[in-house]
Design an enzyme around this catalytic site. Structure first.
Site, short mmCIF file in Angstrom:
data_model
loop_
_atom_site.label_atom_id
_atom_site.label_comp_id
_atom_site.label_asym_id
_atom_site.label_seq_id
_atom_site.Cartn_x
_atom_site.Cartn_y
_atom_site.Cartn_z
CB CYS A 219 -16.34 -7.05 -49.74
SG CYS A 219 -15.29 -5.56 -49.06
CB THR A 220 -11.72 -8.76 -52.87
OG1 THR A 220 -12.63 -9.06 -53.15
CG2 THR A 220 -10.22 -8.91 -52.59
#
Length: 586
Positions: A219-220
């Protein structure tokens, strides 16, 4: 001497510029927090004194922080945090960038103010309470950027082994549109979700794609993979080999500035919007013309669900007349509000064939179904294409009253409609034979209405059984308090009172919820509508409605503040925001 002086001057100038340079800091930490109030005080003191703006989310389970400010101030904040043993081992991700402008992007991302909030979950993993929340200590093993890259490199060189490997993107569709990991021999699973809280459902429905595989999640910045990987591993045998990219895409791009296996840009939740590699490759495309495009700065959104969409400069129209891929996929809004053939939009048609939402409407104190139906006639008319409003009387019948100062005798009972309530005061009396009683109006009477909940709840169970199903509940004033109380017990009421959302208008916190006042503790998707100006609503003070909204998870709560009094506004832009909320559930 002159040369030395010149060098010294240049060095001093550089030091000043470095101090003035702006940056963004992201970090999270799952850990047991013994004193949340003390942590709130730390962030209030540190961020305010250093001029940091952004979002700080705190819970008994840890912290999640995204703040911006001068690099020197951010470094000082990091040093202060590191002095607390709670943050031992925390990955502080600091990046320099341009200073945010006071524009729409900065405002949407929360970088024009400081928001420190105590929440139940650091990131909302599900809009509906899970039967059992995943144990964060069971999260997938962390892989450094180098280790993550090495696994994909091995799969590229040995295709036979790549069959046991899958990449799982834990982000939302609007993020994955502009960038994701790609390896020619490894399948990348993109759940194509609107929000992170939709991920558990996707995992449940696609468990067979993960079972028996080596799952590489990313994810980020890493926080979303913590809970999601723990949820996958909680499914038992066949799901043990779930791994996560430590530090997320951000750390990977720092390690591999040319992009490595990541193609496109990394969507970020601050004024930068996205961060790319040195290659500056574009993988996104315009929603309408399919030309290469990945710029979210215009902030175009789907007119139905309000998700960000990519629309190039040539295809942009004045209003958000766009329908995202997910809404189209589910047969919603195939037609823009103002089709423009010159921009490649589809021809006009009829999207009124969608099933309307059924919404149960709960009136306020000393009202009835027919009166509330009349008062909401304009609302029903403007929602006629998307919702059917169903009105019922509350179960507690009230005395008829007239003001003590009045010299006019009350009218015959036969000329009056009965009035009802969901909650009543402890000294509540059923209607007498005369049916009338004298009293003075008390604007704070709702604070004493603490009885009658159990009877009203039993009555609602009967209504749902005999007149349901209902998609949602709309409550006004005391009806909103009753609806909120039901939301607070939603998990216990499964199978008896099932609904997907609530709309609370001029609401306040009812007695049954006083024992559950934790911020963000109610997970039901909610829309809160109330007057923004103190004194405009003479019945329910603004702060009471704000306090009620604070009990709902901010990840799935929407607030509409209006400039009117004790009403449900139906003028634009308020009605447009109400429609946007409801359209998520069609």
């Amino acid at each position: 001497m002159g040369r030395t002086s010149s060098c010294g001057g240049d060095g001093e100038k550089q030091r000043i510029e470095d101090k003035e340079q702006y940056g963004v800091l992201l970090y999270y930490k799952y850990t047991s927090v013994p004193d949340v109030d003390e942590l709130v005080s730390f962030y209030e003191s540190s961020c305010n004194s250093l001029g940091l703006l952004g979002r700080v989310r705190l819970s008994t389970h840890g912290v999640n922080v995204t703040v911006g400010g001068k690099l020197a101030a951010l470094e000082e904040h990091i040093a202060s945090a590191k002095s607390n043993c709670l943050f031992e081992g925390t990955d502080f991700k600091l990046a320099s960038c341009h200073h945010p402008l006071n524009d729409k992007v900065s405002q949407e991302c929360g970088f024009t103010s400081l928001s420190i909030r105590v929440v139940e979950e650091l990131v909302t993993f599900s809009t509906c309470p899970l039967l059992k929340s995943p144990d964060i200590s069971n999260a997938g093993k962390h892989l450094s950027a180098a280790e993550f890259h090495s696994v994909l490199e091995s799969a590229k060189e040995q295709p036979d082994e790549s069959e046991e490997l899958v990449l799982l993107d834990a982000r939302n569709l609007y993020e994955t549109r502009i960038g994701k990991f790609e390896s020619e021999n490894v399948e990348t699973l993109d759940p194509e979700i609107r929000q992170y809280s939709d991920l558990p459902t996707w995992i449940d429905q696609n468990a067979e794609k993960l079972k028996g595989k080596n799952v590489l999640m990313y994810c980020t910045g890493g926080i979303r993979c913590e809970m999601a990987s723990a949820y996958i591993r909680s499914k038992g045998a066949g799901f043990e080999n779930t791994f996560q990219l430590y530090g997320g895409i951000q750390r990977y791009l720092e390690q591999f500035p040319s992009g490595g296996f990541f193609k496109g840009k990394n969507f970020v939740f601050d004024h930068r919007i996205s961060v790319g590699s040195s290659k500056e490759d574009i993988v996104g495309c315009c929603l309408l013309c399919n030309n290469t495009f990945d710029d979210y700065s215009p902030r175009c959104r789907c007119r139905l669900c309000r998700m960000l969409v990519l629309v190039c400069n040539h295809c942009q129209v004045k209003e958000d007349d766009y329908v995202c891929e997910l809404c189209r996929k589910h047969g919603k809004g195939q037609v823009p509000l103002s089709p423009d053939p010159s921009k490649g939009l589809p021809p006009a048609g009829d999207d009124d064939m969608r099933r309307k939402l059924r919404i149960l409407c709960l009136h306020g104190f000393r009202q009835n179904a027919s009166g509330f139906k009349g008062r909401t006639g304009s609302l029903a008319k403007k929602l006629k294409n998307i919702a059917e409003l169903v009105f019922i009387d509350a179960p507690h019948e009230l005395q008829f009253i007239y003001q003590t100062a009045s010299t006019t005798p009350p009218p015959p009972l036969g000329a009056c409609n009965k009035k009802f309530a969901w909650l009543v005061s402890p000294d509540f009396d059923k209607p007498s034979e005369t049916g009338w009683t004298q009293c003075q109006f008390d604007p704070l009477q709702y604070q004493n209405q603490t009885e009658g909940f159990d009877k009203s709840l039993t009555y609602l169970k009967t209504v749902f059984a005999e007149r349901g199903p209902f998609d949602g509940i709309l409550g006004f004033s005391q009806g909103a308090a009753m609806a909120a109380a039901v939301c607070g017990k939603q998990e216990q009421l499964l199978g008896e009172i099932d609904f997907r959302f609530c709309v609370l208008c001029s609401g306040f916190t009812p007695w049954p919820l006083l024992e559950k006042r934790e911020q963000g503790s109610i997970k039901c998707p909610s829309l809160h509508i109330f007057g923004s100006q103190p004194g405009k609503d003479r019945q329910i003070v603004t702060q009471a409605s704000l306090d009620l909204a604070g009990l709902f998870d901010q990840g799935c709560a929407t607030v509409i503040e209006h400039d009117f009094g004790h009403i449900i506004p139906t003028k634009s832009p308020y009605i447009d925001e109400i429609k946007a909320f409801l359209n998520q559930f069609i």
